[in-house]
Design a protein around this motif. Structure first.
Motif, PDB file in Angstrom:
ATOM      1  N   TYR A   1       0.828  -1.210   0.000  1.00 51.56           N
ATOM      2  CA  TYR A   1       0.000   0.000   0.000  1.00 51.56           C
ATOM      3  C   TYR A   1       0.863   1.261   0.000  1.00 51.56           C
ATOM      4  N   LYS A   2       2.184   1.075   0.144  1.00 52.87           N
ATOM      5  CA  LYS A   2       3.048   2.259   0.260  1.00 52.87           C
ATOM      6  C   LYS A   2       3.190   2.940  -1.103  1.00 52.87           C
ATOM      7  N   TYR A   3       3.863   4.079  -1.090  1.00 52.82           N
ATOM      8  CA  TYR A   3       3.996   4.888  -2.303  1.00 52.82           C
ATOM      9  C   TYR A   3       4.265   4.034  -3.518  1.00 52.82           C
ATOM     10  N   PRO A   4       3.604   4.166  -4.644  1.00 54.49           N
ATOM     11  CA  PRO A   4       2.585   5.184  -4.970  1.00 54.49           C
ATOM     12  C   PRO A   4       1.170   4.614  -4.911  1.00 54.49           C
ATOM     13  N   ARG A   5       0.941   3.587  -4.114  1.00 56.19           N
ATOM     14  CA  ARG A   5      -0.340   2.864  -4.181  1.00 56.19           C
ATOM     15  C   ARG A   5      -1.254   3.191  -3.003  1.00 56.19           C
ATOM     16  N   GLU A   6      -1.073   4.360  -2.374  1.00 59.59           N
ATOM     17  CA  GLU A   6      -1.892   4.713  -1.212  1.00 59.59           C
ATOM     18  C   GLU A   6      -3.371   4.775  -1.569  1.00 59.59           C
ATOM     19  N   LEU A   7      -3.652   5.399  -2.702  1.00 59.46           N
ATOM     20  CA  LEU A   7      -5.058   5.592  -3.070  1.00 59.46           C
ATOM     21  C   LEU A   7      -5.709   4.241  -3.421  1.00 59.46           C
ATOM     22  N   THR A   8      -4.912   3.344  -4.012  1.00 63.02           N
ATOM     23  CA  THR A   8      -5.434   2.014  -4.331  1.00 63.02           C
ATOM     24  C   THR A   8      -5.944   1.353  -3.048  1.00 63.02           C
ATOM     25  N   TRP A   9      -5.156   1.471  -1.966  1.00 67.92           N
ATOM     26  CA  TRP A   9      -5.553   0.900  -0.679  1.00 67.92           C
ATOM     27  C   TRP A   9      -6.828   1.560  -0.168  1.00 67.92           C
ATOM     28  N   MET A  10      -6.896   2.899  -0.233  1.00 69.40           N
ATOM     29  CA  MET A  10      -8.064   3.599   0.312  1.00 69.40           C
ATOM     30  C   MET A  10      -9.327   3.186  -0.433  1.00 69.40           C
ATOM     31  N   VAL A  11      -9.219   3.104  -1.756  1.00 69.55           N
ATOM     32  CA  VAL A  11     -10.384   2.664  -2.532  1.00 69.55           C
ATOM     33  C   VAL A  11     -10.727   1.216  -2.146  1.00 69.55           C
TER      34      VAL A  11
ATOM     35  N   VAL B   1     -10.408  -0.058   0.781  1.00 67.01           N
ATOM     36  CA  VAL B   1     -11.157  -0.004   2.038  1.00 67.01           C
ATOM     37  C   VAL B   1     -12.639   0.286   1.745  1.00 67.01           C
ATOM     38  N   VAL B   2     -12.869   1.208   0.799  1.00 67.34           N
ATOM     39  CA  VAL B   2     -14.259   1.498   0.414  1.00 67.34           C
ATOM     40  C   VAL B   2     -14.924   0.233  -0.132  1.00 67.34           C
ATOM     41  N   LEU B   3     -14.177  -0.531  -0.930  1.00 67.84           N
ATOM     42  CA  LEU B   3     -14.739  -1.762  -1.487  1.00 67.84           C
ATOM     43  C   LEU B   3     -15.083  -2.754  -0.377  1.00 67.84           C
ATOM     44  N   LEU B   4     -14.229  -2.810   0.653  1.00 69.58           N
ATOM     45  CA  LEU B   4     -14.532  -3.694   1.793  1.00 69.58           C
ATOM     46  C   LEU B   4     -15.832  -3.253   2.460  1.00 69.58           C
ATOM     47  N   LEU B   5     -15.971  -1.940   2.681  1.00 67.87           N
ATOM     48  CA  LEU B   5     -17.192  -1.429   3.318  1.00 67.87           C
ATOM     49  C   LEU B   5     -18.412  -1.745   2.454  1.00 67.87           C
ATOM     50  N   CYS B   6     -18.275  -1.572   1.130  1.00 68.20           N
ATOM     51  CA  CYS B   6     -19.393  -1.887   0.233  1.00 68.20           C
ATOM     52  C   CYS B   6     -19.768  -3.365   0.364  1.00 68.20           C
ATOM     53  N   THR B   7     -18.741  -4.231   0.396  1.00 71.26           N
ATOM     54  CA  THR B   7     -19.020  -5.665   0.474  1.00 71.26           C
ATOM     55  C   THR B   7     -19.728  -6.009   1.774  1.00 71.26           C
ATOM     56  N   LEU B   8     -19.253  -5.407   2.882  1.00 73.95           N
ATOM     57  CA  LEU B   8     -19.932  -5.655   4.156  1.00 73.95           C
ATOM     58  C   LEU B   8     -21.359  -5.112   4.117  1.00 73.95           C
ATOM     59  N   GLY B   9     -21.528  -3.966   3.446  1.00 73.06           N
ATOM     60  CA  GLY B   9     -22.876  -3.417   3.279  1.00 73.06           C
ATOM     61  C   GLY B   9     -23.767  -4.364   2.491  1.00 73.06           C
ATOM     62  N   MET B  10     -23.188  -5.005   1.467  1.00 75.06           N
ATOM     63  CA  MET B  10     -23.944  -5.999   0.707  1.00 75.06           C
ATOM     64  C   MET B  10     -24.341  -7.156   1.608  1.00 75.06           C
ATOM     65  N   PHE B  11     -23.409  -7.582   2.451  1.00 72.06           N
ATOM     66  CA  PHE B  11     -23.690  -8.716   3.329  1.00 72.06           C
ATOM     67  C   PHE B  11     -24.833  -8.387   4.272  1.00 72.06           C
TER      68      PHE B  11
ATOM     69  N   THR C   1     -18.483   1.053  -9.272  1.00 73.19           N
ATOM     70  CA  THR C   1     -17.760   2.295  -9.586  1.00 73.19           C
ATOM     71  C   THR C   1     -16.383   2.306  -8.944  1.00 73.19           C
ATOM     72  N   PHE C   2     -16.373   1.999  -7.643  1.00 74.69           N
ATOM     73  CA  PHE C   2     -15.081   2.022  -6.950  1.00 74.69           C
ATOM     74  C   PHE C   2     -14.180   0.889  -7.434  1.00 74.69           C
ATOM     75  N   LEU C   3     -14.804  -0.195  -7.892  1.00 72.23           N
ATOM     76  CA  LEU C   3     -14.006  -1.309  -8.409  1.00 72.23           C
ATOM     77  C   LEU C   3     -13.270  -0.880  -9.678  1.00 72.23           C
TER      78      LEU C   3
END
Lengths: 491, 254
Positions: A118-128, A130-140, A205-207
């Motif tokens: 997740y370190k430079y330059p992939r910080e944003l990839t990690w943050m997105v 995290v959003v995908l994880l939240l979406c998946t839990l929301g689906m569950f 979208t986030f995917l």
């Protein structure tokens, strides 16, 4: 035939241009080191994606039959389970592929975290991510609501109550979530919309963003202990690495495909053997025997809330999730440079171990739920026959009192019964008759776990119950004694 | 060619799996279909949910009188069985299970339980003794004498004291804790329950029935219905001697 297909392909390519866009994406180079045995660490993300595809397909299939109306949802699931050909399998696959998606996401995140990807330059990839994880839990969660059984109903009740505790806007949030102040038809419609339109829309979208970032930043090489990340020089180093890289469209893709296929086979097998989950019973809030449980990704939270003191509840409901999500988000901001290899990041490794141990322990507690009485134990859990056989007439009466005063609902005998209080199989070796009568009469001092039964028992009942409890000892063991510390009498 | 065979075998196996697809273990069994609780009217699950706790897993070896007892099932009237399940047995820990009495079971479920007890556990064998009646009032009421505790005491010495000790105060050796002349014991058992236990004994725990000779002296002869009345009268008298430990359902619970 081949010729014709090639012609058709060319015709489309001239107009769409996939050979200039899509093919280079698939052929993008990945570091050579990620192509060896280390490449097996990189398969979890694509496996999550595979499960998402299964979820979309099975979800479409289910939506053809499912009726998102409060009076018919339950019936339509029962119809799928028992009447519709392979409807049960579709439901089972949707459930277990969803579970598999969560498992793969967690594995993916853990791998990325441990390898410092997740370190430079992939910080944003990690943050997105995290959003995908939240979406998946929301689906569950929203998917569980659609099951519209007692688990769903009471799950909504808990979610609504939690949302209601939000300061100032709480009532508004509850209304937005449930479509009303009570749980009813509107709530089901809202969760159907969430599960089928809103969250999947956000998820996809986030995917797309996530995949774009993966392509844009490239696949990280496996961590090397002697090569920390320095944003000033990383790009040059990575480009140097890619110069000897291999195209993704090759062994790497085959590895992904192989692992995804294996994961799908496992999930299909589980679905075929275990079958669909629920619905457990009609969504009738007046049914007293309901024993609702959240889905497994939320069992740890269920346990945490159940075991925390009431004063901490609001904090755990409202502040704790924000803090946890915030920390997840900020991981790459806090450390976007330095070592990536786990061998150089003991704190990161330790954090993973601690987090999974905690989640595992809380989930185990959530499964066993030792804090809930077992409301049917008093009539459905037999007194162990060896206890009955050695009992005197008085002790037999005592075991009857033990059952019909519902002691069994919280206290197991030989492991069978409730687990809220201690197992009483050998209580006669621990407490004396007087101590037992005191405990039963007054309960746990200071308003603790056990209620006081003194006013609910006749003297006869208390007598035989005490006889019974004192008799609960392994054969040959004497009853408990009190060792008095009073001063010895002087001559 | 070998790989061709392997492939064929694989396809065959897959086809076979699909053919038996309907019997995959995950397919929900219609028998386990969820129903509203009051729709459940088959004996075994009802018994497991509501009776096992006190009457034992197989209707035996529970603390409460065994229901899997051919003698008991031979003499208990159907209506009485239903009534006790529905309304409970006053003076004993047997609670009421009927909805109208605060329990959970519908009329159909109570009937299913009562009938299931007989159809599952009643023996087809003819019991040759002249059987005493289950309820004391079950005879010709006009000529019936109430039990006599003096006669009961004489009978007790012959029929019961061997295990329960003289005056019911507990026997000797391994029978030392068999006392039933105990205020708490008698306070929690009704006359009818006493009568039933005297008639049927507890075959699961070694207590002989009204006709059993095991452990009884040679001059013991099968107890008659009036003699059982006498024994119950004696035990009821012992109970009445102690005022302070009253019946649980009428005692200090407000």
């Amino acid at each position: 035939m081949n010729h014709l297909l090639r012609e058709l392909g060319n015709w489309i390519d001239v107009r769409v241009g996939y050979s200039e866009t899509l093919l280079p994406m698939l052929r993008h180079p990945i570091p050579r080191a990620a192509d060896g045995p280390m490449g097996w660490w990189y398969v979890f993300g694509s496996a999550s994606l595979t499960f998402l595809l299964i979820q979309i397909l099975t979800g479409i299939g289910l939506s053809l039959v499912y009726v998102p109306a409060a009076n018919e949802a339950y019936e339509s699931l029962v119809y799928l389970d028992y009447e519709h050909p392979f409807g049960w399998f579709l439901r089972a696959l949707h459930y277990y592929a969803g579970s598999g998606m969560v498992v793969m996401l967690l594995a993916h995140m853990t791998q990325v975290f441990l390898h410092g990807a997740y370190k430079y330059p992939r910080e944003l990839t990690w943050m997105v991510g995290v959003v995908l994880l939240l979406c998946t839990l929301g689906m569950f969660f929203s998917g569980q609501i659609l099951r519209w059984d007692p688990d769903a109903y009471w799950g909504l009740a808990v979610a609504g109550s939690m949302a209601g505790r939000v300061p100032v806007i709480g009532p508004w949030v509850v209304h937005a979530l449930l479509g009303s102040e009570i749980i009813g038809a509107a709530a089901l419609s809202r969760f159907f919309a969430l599960h089928v339109f809103v969250i999947p829309g956000a998820l996809l979208t986030f995917l797309v963003l996530h995949l774009w970032l993966v392509l844009r930043c490239g696949i990280s090489a496996p961590p090397a202990a002697d090569r920390p990340v320095d944003p000033a020089t990383y790009e040059a180093e990575y480009h140097e690495e890619l110069r000897q890289g291999v195209p993704f469209l090759g062994d790497a893709m085959l590895r992904d495909l192989f692992f995804s296929a294996a994961a799908v086979i496992v999930v299909v097998a589980i679905a075929a053997v275990v079958g669909p989950k629920g619905p457990t019973g009609p969504p009738d809030p007046t049914l007293g025997g309901a024993n609702p449980r959240p889905e497994w990704p939320f069992l740890w939270l269920f346990a945490l809330l159940a075991l925390s003191p009431p004063a901490a509840e609001t904090f755990i409901m409202l502040v704790f999730p924000v803090v946890v999500i915030g920390i997840l988000f900020l991981v790459p901001v806090v450390s976007n440079r330095g070592h990536r290899a786990p061998s150089r990041r003991p704190v990161a490794v330790l954090a993973v171990i601690v987090i999974y141990t905690t989640l595992g322990a809380l989930t185990y507690l959530g499964v066993t739920a030792p804090w809930s009485p077992e409301m049917r134990a008093w009539t459905s859990a037999a007194i162990p026959t060896d206890v009955v056989e050695r009992s005197s007439p008085l002790e037999l009466q005592g075991s009857l009192v033990f059952q019909y005063k519902n002691c069994r609902n919280c206290h197991a005998l030989e492991g069978v019964g409730g687990r809220r209080g201690p197992d009483l199989t050998t209580v006669g070796t621990r407490l004396t008759r007087d101590q037992l009568i005191d405990q039963v009469s007054n309960g746990t001092p200071g308003g603790g776990n056990m209620p006081a039964y003194g006013k609910q028992m006749s003297p006869a009942e208390m007598t035989v119950l005490a006889d019974f409890l004192v008799s609960l000892r392994p054969s040959g063991q004497p009853p408990a004694k009190v060792w008095s510390s009073s001063p010895t009498t002087r001559p | 060619m070998a790989s061709r065979h392997t492939l064929n075998g694989f396809v065959l196996a897959l086809g076979a799996l699909l053919a038996v697809g309907c019997d995959w273990p995950g397919k929900p069994d219609p028998g386990t279909r969820q129903r509203a609780a009051e729709e459940l009217t088959s004996f075994v699950p009802l018994y497991r949910q509501h009776c096992v706790g006190c009457h034992g897993a197989d209707g035996q070896q529970g603390p409460a009188p065994p229901l899997n007892d051919p003698l008991f099932l031979a003499i208990v009237p159907d209506a009485e069985l239903e009534r006790v399940i529905r309304r409970g047995r006053r003076g004993t820990p047997m609670p009421a299970f009927g909805i109208e009495a605060g329990g959970e079971l519908s009329d159909a479920q109570v009937t299913a339980l009562a009938q299931g007890l007989k159809s599952h556990w009643k023996s087809d064998e003819k019991l040759d003794e002249p059987l005493p009646s289950y309820l004391p009032a079950d005879g010709d009421d006009s000529t019936r004498q109430p039990g006599d505790r003096e006669r009961g005491a004489t009978l007790f010495a012959v029929a019961c004291a061997g295990c329960h000790g003289e005056n019911g105060r507990g026997g000797e050796g391994s029978d030392a804790n068999n006392a039933i002349h105990e205020p708490a014991f008698l306070a929690l058992i009704s006359n009818q329950a006493l009568r039933r236990i005297i008639i049927t004994g507890r075959s699961d725990l070694g207590m002989p029935s009204f006709a059993g000779k095991d452990g009884r002296p040679d001059d013991f002869s099968t107890l008659t219905s009036p003699q059982i009345d006498d024994l119950v009268a004696l035990l009821a008298h012992w109970r009445d001697e102690q005022g302070q430990l009253a019946n649980p359902h009428t005692s200090n619970v407000p």
